[in-house]
Design an enzyme around this catalytic site. Structure first.
Site, short mmCIF file in Angstrom:
data_model
loop_
_atom_site.label_atom_id
_atom_site.label_comp_id
_atom_site.label_asym_id
_atom_site.label_seq_id
_atom_site.Cartn_x
_atom_site.Cartn_y
_atom_site.Cartn_z
N ALA A 61 0.86 -1.20 0.00
CA ALA A 61 0.00 0.00 0.00
C ALA A 61 0.89 1.24 0.00
CB ALA A 61 -0.88 -0.02 1.25
N GLY A 100 0.86 -5.10 1.09
CA GLY A 100 -0.26 -5.20 0.16
C GLY A 100 0.16 -5.83 -1.16
N GLU A 103 -0.07 -9.41 -0.53
CA GLU A 103 -1.50 -9.73 -0.38
C GLU A 103 -2.18 -9.79 -1.75
OE1 GLU A 103 -1.85 -6.53 2.57
OE2 GLU A 103 -2.97 -7.96 3.77
N GLU A 123 4.07 -5.07 7.48
CA GLU A 123 3.18 -4.06 8.06
C GLU A 123 3.45 -3.81 9.53
OE1 GLU A 123 2.33 -6.30 5.87
OE2 GLU A 123 0.80 -5.56 4.49
C1 3H9 Z 1 0.55 -2.11 3.53
O1 3H9 Z 1 0.80 -2.66 2.50
C2 3H9 Z 1 -0.80 -2.19 4.23
C3 3H9 Z 1 -1.69 -3.27 3.67
O2 3H9 Z 1 -1.40 -4.51 4.25
C4 3H9 Z 1 -3.12 -3.01 4.04
C5 3H9 Z 1 -3.74 -1.76 3.55
C6 3H9 Z 1 -5.24 -1.73 3.71
N1 3H9 Z 1 4.60 3.43 -0.07
O3 3H9 Z 1 13.36 2.12 0.57
P1 3H9 Z 1 13.77 2.79 -0.67
C7 3H9 Z 1 9.33 4.87 -1.36
S1 3H9 Z 1 1.68 -1.14 4.29
C8 3H9 Z 1 5.06 4.63 -0.42
O4 3H9 Z 1 14.72 3.92 -0.59
P2 3H9 Z 1 14.97 0.34 -1.55
C9 3H9 Z 1 10.37 5.27 -0.33
O5 3H9 Z 1 9.82 6.15 0.61
C10 3H9 Z 1 3.08 -1.17 3.23
N2 3H9 Z 1 6.35 4.87 -0.72
O6 3H9 Z 1 14.30 1.76 -1.77
C11 3H9 Z 1 11.41 5.91 -1.21
O7 3H9 Z 1 10.97 7.20 -1.52
P3 3H9 Z 1 12.00 8.43 -1.61
C12 3H9 Z 1 3.87 -2.41 3.39
C13 3H9 Z 1 7.19 3.84 -0.66
O8 3H9 Z 1 15.20 -0.19 -2.91
C14 3H9 Z 1 11.35 5.08 -2.49
O9 3H9 Z 1 10.08 4.44 -2.47
N3 3H9 Z 1 5.06 -2.32 2.62
C15 3H9 Z 1 6.78 2.55 -0.31
O10 3H9 Z 1 16.10 0.45 -0.60
C16 3H9 Z 1 12.44 4.04 -2.57
O11 3H9 Z 1 12.42 3.28 -1.37
C17 3H9 Z 1 6.25 -2.03 3.17
O12 3H9 Z 1 6.37 -1.85 4.35
C18 3H9 Z 1 5.40 2.37 -0.01
N4 3H9 Z 1 4.90 1.17 0.33
O13 3H9 Z 1 13.86 -0.54 -0.83
C19 3H9 Z 1 7.41 -1.92 2.22
N5 3H9 Z 1 7.83 1.73 -0.33
O14 3H9 Z 1 12.86 8.10 -2.77
C20 3H9 Z 1 8.10 -0.59 2.42
C21 3H9 Z 1 8.88 2.48 -0.70
O15 3H9 Z 1 11.10 9.60 -1.80
N6 3H9 Z 1 9.20 -0.40 1.50
N7 3H9 Z 1 8.51 3.75 -0.91
O16 3H9 Z 1 12.73 8.43 -0.30
C22 3H9 Z 1 10.40 -0.99 1.67
O17 3H9 Z 1 10.63 -1.78 2.54
C23 3H9 Z 1 11.49 -0.58 0.72
O18 3H9 Z 1 11.16 0.68 0.19
C24 3H9 Z 1 11.69 -1.55 -0.48
C25 3H9 Z 1 12.68 -0.91 -1.49
C26 3H9 Z 1 12.29 -2.84 0.05
C27 3H9 Z 1 10.41 -1.80 -1.19
#
Ligand code: 3H9
Length: 716
Positions: A61, A100, A103, A123
């Site tokens: 998400a 998500g 999911e 999450e």
């Molecule tokens: C969810 O899914 C809830 C659902 O279960 C239910 C809902 C009803 N959203 O980390 P990076 C941005 S909760 C928005 O530097 P990497 C991040 O801020 C979500 N933005 O790269 C950054 O922006 P900026 C569950 C996001 O390659 C840019 O992308 N998901 C999101 O080192 C690059 O990110 C998570 O918890 C997002 N979901 O790592 C996963 N994800 O350039 C969270 C990333 O402006 N994400 N951004 O600073 C991560 O763990 C890492 O970003 C990922 C990539 C491993 C994906």
């Protein structure tokens, strides 16, 4: 935000397109919903492949949307529609499928992953639970126990493990999309019944009740007051005990209790702050996006004490060749044995290590691009090493000092190229702890800072660039915190009472247990060098005053008694024996404190838990505001990341500066004024000018503090 193409062989390809991680924003959800309806309506389409642009399936998400009102199609009905559809949908997973994103993949009927992909439900690390069916579908796919592990830890799982667990159906080393399309063609028309995870029954442990009870106890112990892990257990428990639709309802209810919680806000702030600190800048104008880091292939570590060993291991595991240096053969041999043992212990499942050489000869450093000095924490010794390094290494070698607070500029001044000297403050054990403070001196060049920051990233650390002052950010702020803890003992508290208050707040260990663990002699040596105790103290000076302010000699007195903490079997607490870990309250400490108070005419009082927290934490926070005023940290996020990753600050409380904002800056100011009034001889309790200014500016959200900081700095 989701592209649709029909490809030969009756396959519809839906591509999520929201770089960099294809987060499921409202536009993406709308795109998926529309393209899926199109695929279902098109009689020519026999199967669907869902993939993500840019080599990433989906990062979940869109976390940025959480702060505002939610709009657009919901994730749950969208995923339900995929699962319920009559046409098979195959998820082609490259890069990540997280939260998500996973999911969504679980709603698909088949999952094919690239062998380098990672999946997970993180999450919980954002203070939430997987609320798009994750807590209900994953247990039905891989069983309750494995699902509970993934959901309560939030850990990312490799494609190989995902295959073993049964999360994905097939791996490929080649073209994921090509394999998925071929696979989709092969299964088109087959019945989908059991592929719909919501229809399955989860595999549960025999004694479900005690299993779930045990899980709750475990997460409570690990989570120290964090709400989300417990909610995750309850939601997964619902998958085991309720039909799918009721389980989903329970998942939604539990998510509602977390979604707008202060803890979720704090954890999401940490997520974005961790990324923000990578976009560093210095007061002299060096910036992350203009300074080019140098490539580092070969490095040296000087000094193979505990820190040096961990640093060497950390470098090797990042694939960097290391020359490890000690002063004599005996020390070298001890270092060699320790480093080898550490490497062997961590070898399993790790990537290839860089080559390692041990030597006592500094001349061997001619080939390295970077040196990390990790000798004894003594300025004179370090200066001597820097003089030698400067004489031996090529002039363009980057010289780093691993110090927890000594003046980096004084070391730079001992070298031919002071602009290539920076501090790299590792935290012990250096191969485990995630934090690196990169300390720039007034002469450190942009390239030196950029190289050290980039190196930290390669080592898997969270690096924060900070200015040069005694203690830098972390240890500078720790000083008033420790001081308050000692003053509270003087006033009537017991060590275990102070620790309990801090542990209930969420710290893994209270201040006195930490002191016993790290050794009381560390601070004792620093205080002796600063002339606060020992022979440097002016004769006739009161033991409870130093340099015109209140001082507590309590930790010095313990050291004089040989009570150095765990290593001597006694410190603030009593241990079974030297090196034992379990701290027991010590009657000796209580009577020692009693005598001390009597001797100094101090009337003990009952210190309320609230006061323990306010005095320790607000003194630390107040110093944080001073750090910001002085430009030692660029923004509150830098401080918070340092405290969360290096000092055990509970992450679900966002860090000290975030906590101050959450409590209310006016309250923090008011309490500091109150305590300063009561203790005018403790200057640290005097509220900082920045705190006053922020309160006068109407308690702006933490994201706006930087503007006020800029104004305050320009006026100071
Ligand atoms: C969810 O899914 C809830 C659902 O279960 C239910 C809902 C009803 N959203 O980390 P990076 C941005 S909760 C928005 O530097 P990497 C991040 O801020 C979500 N933005 O790269 C950054 O922006 P900026 C569950 C996001 O390659 C840019 O992308 N998901 C999101 O080192 C690059 O990110 C998570 O918890 C997002 N979901 O790592 C996963 N994800 O350039 C969270 C990333 O402006 N994400 N951004 O600073 C991560 O763990 C890492 O970003 C990922 C990539 C491993 C994906």
């Amino acid at each position: 935000m989701a592209r649709y193409v029909r490809i030969p062989g009756s396959i519809a390809l839906i591509t999520l397109a929201n770089p960099p991680v294809n987060a499921l924003s409202a536009a993406v959800r709308r795109g998926i919903t529309e393209t899926l309806s199109r695929a279902i309506a098109d009689p020519e389409v026999k199967a669907v492949v869902l993939c993500g642009e840019n080599g990433n399936f989906c990062g979940g998400a869109d976390i940025k949307e959480f702060a505002g009102p939610m709009s657009g199609p919901g994730l749950v009905p969208m995923i339900d529609a995929i699962e319920a559809g009559e046409k098979p949908v195959v998820a082609a997973i490259e890069g990540v499928a997280l939260g998500g994103g996973l999911e969504l993949a679980l709603g698909c009927h088949y999952r094919i992953a690239h062998c380098k992909a990672r999946v997970g439900l993180p999450e919980v690390t954002l203070g939430l639970l997987p609320a798009a069916g994750g807590t209900q579908r994953l247990p039905r796919l891989i069983g309750l126990s494995a699902a509970l592990d993934l959901i309560t830890t939030g850990r990312h799982v490799s494609a190989q493990e995902a295959l073993q667990l049964g999360i994905v159906d097939r791996l490929t080393e080649g073209d994921t999309l090509g394999v998925a399309v071929e696979f989709a063609q092969s299964i088109a028309g087959q019945p989908l019944g059991s592929r719909r995870l919501s229809t399955r029954t989860p595999a549960c442990p025999a004694d479900l009740d005690s299993f779930l009870q045990g899980a709750l106890v475990q997460v409570r112990r690990r989570a120290r007051g964090a709400m989300a892990p417990e909610a995750c257990v309850r939601a997964v428990g619902a998958a085991a005990t309720l039909p799918y639709s009721q389980g989903m309802q329970r998942e939604q209810e539990l998510m509602a209790s977390l979604f707008r919680s202060a803890q979720a806000r704090a954890l999401q702030y940490c997520f974005f702050s961790q990324r923000l600190v990578g976009r560093w800048s210095t007061p002299s104008g060096a910036r992350w996006d203009s300074a080019e880091p140098r490539p580092i292939r070969r490095a040296a570590v000087i000094g193979l004490g505990t820190m040096g060993r961990g640093i060497a291991v950390s470098l090797l595991q990042a694939g960097i060749a290391v020359v490890a240096v000690e002063t004599d053969e005996q020390q070298l041999e001890a270092g060699r044995r320790a480093v080898t043992a550490l490497l062997e212990r961590r070898a399993q499942g790790r990537g290839s290590e860089g080559p390692l050489r041990f030597t006592t000869d500094l001349q061997q450093l001619r080939q390295v691009e970077l040196v990390i000095e990790a000798v004894f924490e003594d300025l004179a010794v370090k200066k001597q090493v820097f003089r030698q390094l400067s004489a031996v290494c090529p002039a363009d070698t980057l010289l780093c000092t691993n110090t927890s607070g000594l003046d980096v500029e004084q070391l730079a001044a001992c070298t031919r190229s002071p602009e290539l000297v920076v501090g790299t403050h590792f935290f012990g054990p250096a191969h485990v702890m995630k934090l690196l403070e990169v300390v720039y001196g007034p002469r450190s060049s942009p390239v030196a800072v950029a190289t050290a920051m980039h190196l930290g990233k390669r080592l898997g650390k969270v690096s924060v660039a900070v200015g040069n002052c005694p203690g830098f950010v972390g240890n500078r702020m720790l000083k008033p915190y420790l001081e308050q803890a000692h003053f509270l003992l003087e006033e009537g508290a017991a060590p275990e009472q102070v620790d309990q208050a801090l542990e209930e707040f969420g710290f893994a260990m209270g201040v006195f247990r930490v002191a016993d663990l790290s050794g009381l002699d560390v601070g004792w040596r620093v205080r002796k060098e600063a002339g606060l105790t020992g022979p440097g103290v002016a004769p006739g000076e009161s033991p409870r005053r130093r340099q015109g302010r209140r001082y507590s000699p309590l930790p010095d007195l313990l050291c004089e008694q040989g009570r150095l903490g765990q290593k001597t079997g006694r410190g603030w607490y009593l241990y079974e024996g030297p090196g034992a870990r379990e701290a027991r309250p010590d009657p000796w400490t209580h009577s020692f404190l009693q005598q001390y108070r009597q001797q100094h005419g101090l009337q003990p009082r009952a210190v309320p838990q609230q006061e323990v927290l306010e005095r320790c934490l607000y003194a630390l926070i107040n110093e944080g505001f001073r750090v910001l005023e002085d430009g030692i940290a660029t923004g509150p996020e830098d401080i918070d990341i340092i405290y969360v990753f290096g000092y055990g600050w509970p992450r679900h409380r966002g860090g000290p500066m975030f906590h101050a904002g959450a409590v209310g800056l006016a309250t923090v100011l008011d309490r500091l004024e109150h305590y300063h009034h009561a203790h005018p001889d403790i200057p640290n309790l005097q509220p900082s000018a920045l705190l006053r200014r922020l309160v006068a500016s109407g308690n702006p959200p933490i994201q706006k503090w930087r503007e006020v900081i800029r104004r305050v700095r320009s006026q100071l």
